[in-house]
Motif scaffolding. Sequence first.
Motif: not given
Length: 201
Positions: A168-179, A195-199
């Motif tokens: 849904h958020f165009g990620l291939t793994s959780l490691d790609e979440l912005p720190p 947190q919401m803005q980072l998503l």
Amino acid sequence: MAADTTNENGSEPIKTEELSLEAQVEALLFVAPGAVTPKQLAEALEITPRRVEITLEKLEESYAQRGIRLQHHRGQIKLTTAPESAGQVERFLSLEATSRLSRAALETLAMIAYQEPVTRPQIDEVRGVNSDGVIRTLLSKGLIDEAGRAEGPGRPVLYTTTPDFLQHFGLTSLDELPPLAIPEPETSEEAEDTQMQLLKD
């Protein structure tokens, strides 16, 4: 390596080329009903998990300029569409109207994504409101899943994100979440907004 198979009329053998290991792994990922582990692939192909991991790395390289990707989530892998093609895929499947999430859903998802596994009481404490309805919505959309129960009074259910969340958020793994870079102490509301803005980004 070529193998001989018999023609329908039984006359001449037909030469068939054995698929490469990359092609065999790709075929298994394509037919798998969901995410699988390297060990499962290794057992099906009767090779070592390490050979599977090397093969997956080669596949990822070959997919770099294509419309599919390998998605990694909690030690499992699945084939998925490239994040760059999300708009076209949504339009093709008529998902645009149903894929939008409310602010409450984004708030809750952000908390789960950055703190998972997390319980509903923990989410409620930060949000300041009951999150039952939002959690039911996220569960129905397949964006979160139950992951056992926490120790302690009442043993509340633990929630984590799913591969569909990554998609849904165009990620291939959780490691790609912005720190989460929070230099100064924040209130619960400020941390939640961060947190919401980072998503969203």
